[in-house]
Design an enzyme around this catalytic site. Structure first.
Site, mmCIF file in Angstrom:
data_model
loop_
_atom_site.group_PDB
_atom_site.id
_atom_site.type_symbol
_atom_site.label_atom_id
_atom_site.label_comp_id
_atom_site.label_asym_id
_atom_site.label_seq_id
_atom_site.Cartn_x
_atom_site.Cartn_y
_atom_site.Cartn_z
ATOM 1 C CB SER A 25 61.240 -30.758 92.387
ATOM 2 O OG SER A 25 62.455 -30.388 91.516
ATOM 3 C CE LYS A 53 62.153 -30.950 88.239
ATOM 4 N NZ LYS A 53 63.647 -30.591 88.438
ATOM 5 C CB SER A 91 64.953 -28.341 90.400
ATOM 6 O OG SER A 91 65.381 -29.585 90.508
#
Length: 467
Positions: free
Chosen positions: A300, A126, A123
């Site tokens: 997230s 991102k 993640s």
């Protein structure tokens, strides 16, 4: 599919606004999208909670980060190596970990280990998506959802614009989001005496598969993601909770919800496309992109990330698909002069095990976002979770042996997949120098212990003058 949950175990001078941003926890900037966990963490009163959820200006939280001083001494490479290398060799991080530490004021690399290596980022992807969409669409951009007249009297066409926050719940999951019932009211008023008889939903804006390459089989059913489509409500959720089940066909559900708000039976809902030059009957818009980016980073949120990646593709005249978004984001990064060696993203969320990017790209983005001429990227900083305080770092850095000395000092995006643990963000060290960092391990066997090991590395960086 592992969930990204809170768990235990520039080369130009910085502007004053950024100093304030780093000094204070800027969760005021996420007022539109504050979740219950963040509200509770702030200790707000009942009236303050109501004000926060309504999208009004919340109370400003107290400063928790040391004041940043661009004149503070910069750590030496030898000093950083002595402090960080032993921690990066921890057994919990496995046999392969890469690292990049950059001085934010100068953009100079001051510690690295395979910083250009292509790694599975999870993640932390991102951060890349945030930079790309802010640089193309801009922080004030709002995503529209439109309704136009159909080919026959009474037919209406709802045209998906790629807003995953469109709301249908009595209490929206994404506070401040545009509402389906408001859109229906506009359409009814525009139709006047003509009763709506049929709802056509147009999802032609996006192309290709709604599920990403390399996603685990439960990616759209396990509560962490959904099928990516330009028309959906509440991120595809069936309930107003983070890990709610998702609709198998979010576009169909959204069209049916719109039909219900219009008083049209769900049997009169069908897929189609809007007639060329059709008269607009109504339009609603999402919250500003900056707010959506902040929530994506804090929580997230995988669906927000892949929808925002599609916005990059649209802005760059690429197909709004996983492949188009990947190519568009790389084009944006190259245009910004960022290092794309090792770039191989296939989605915008980091959900895919096929994703690749380098630690140097992450720290390059963070250093660029601090520049006075890149105010469009400052939202990245207000969106990063804060150690022991907010987002996916809310329940980390709580114990002495898990880096609690850095509580409130580390702002970072987490990344977790089975066998993959990463952490990238910014920290003000003991001398007041602001540093960007990225640590990525792709062969871990105990995720909980790997998380603690990474937190200890970031805490050592915060405690370090390291000269």
């Amino acid at each position: 599919m592992p969930r990204e949950t809170p768990q235990r175990g520039g080369r130009a001078s910085l502007i004053g606004a950024l100093v304030a941003l780093v000094v204070a926890i800027a969760v005021a900037a996420v007022s539109v999208f504050a979740g219950d966990g963040l509200i509770s963490a702030l200790g707000l009163s009942g009236a303050q909670k109501a004000s926060w959820r309504a999208g009004t200006t919340p109370p400003v939280p107290p400063p928790v980060l040391a004041a940043m001083d661009s004149q503070a001494p910069m750590p030496s490479q030898a000093g950083l190596s002595a402090a960080l290398a032993p921690l990066l060799s921890a057994q919990a991080l496995g046999p392969h970990i890469t690292a990049s530490v950059v001085d934010v004021t100068t953009g100079q690399s001051i510690f690295s280990s395979e910083q250009d290596a292509a790694m599975t980022p999870a993640s932390t992807t991102k951060i890349v998506t945030a930079a790309a969409v802010l640089a193309t669409r801009g922080p004030a951009y709002r995503i529209p959802t439109r309704v136009v007249a159909g080919a026959q009297p009474g037919e209406v066409v709802i045209v998906g614009g790629g807003d995953p926050t469109l709301s249908v719940f009595p209490t929206p999951y994404y506070p401040g989001a545009a509402r389906i019932d408001d859109l229906a009211k506009q359409v009814k008023q525009a139709l006047g005496d003509t009763a709506p008889t049929k709802v056509i939903y147009d999802v032609s804006l996006f192309s290709g598969s709604g599920t990403g390459p390399g996603w685990d089989p439960d990616a759209t059913t396990g509560g962490s993601g959904a099928v990516i489509t330009p028309l959906m409500t509440e991120g595809g959720r069936t309930k107003a909770t983070k890990y709610s089940d998702r609709y198998a066909q979010p576009d169909v559900q959204a069209a049916q919800a719109f039909a219900k708000a219009l008083g049209v039976p769900t049997s009169a809902v069908a897929a189609g496309t809007a007639p060329a030059g059709a008269n607009e009957l109504g339009k609603v818009e999402s919250a500003p992109l900056a707010r959506i980016v902040e929530f994506m980073l804090q929580d997230s949120d995988n669906v927000l990330a892949d929808e925002l990646a599609r916005q990059v593709a649209l802005a760059k005249n690429q197909p709004a698909s996983f492949e188009g978004a990947s190519a568009a984001m790389k084009d944006v990064l190259e245009g910004l002069g960022l290092p794309v060696t090792g770039y191989g993203l296939v989605d915008g969320s980091g959900f895919s095990r096929n994703d690749r990017l380098s630690p140097a790209l992450l720290t390059g983005i963070l250093a660029m976002a601090a520049r006075s001429d890149r105010s469009d990227l400052h939202t990245i900083f207000s969106g990063l979770p804060v150690a022991a305080y907010s987002g996916t770092l809310a329940t980390r850095y709580l114990k002495a042996n898990e880096g609690s000395s850095a509580a409130g000092l580390v702002r970072a995006k987490t990344g977790t997949l089975t066998g993959v643990n990463s952490l990238s963000g910014i920290v003000v060290d003991a001398d007041g120098r602001t540093l960007a960092f990225a640590f990525m391990a792709d062969q871990t066997t105990n995720g909980g212990q790997a998380v603690i090991a990474l937190d200890r590395v970031a805490a050592a960086l915060a405690a370090c003058g390291c000269r």
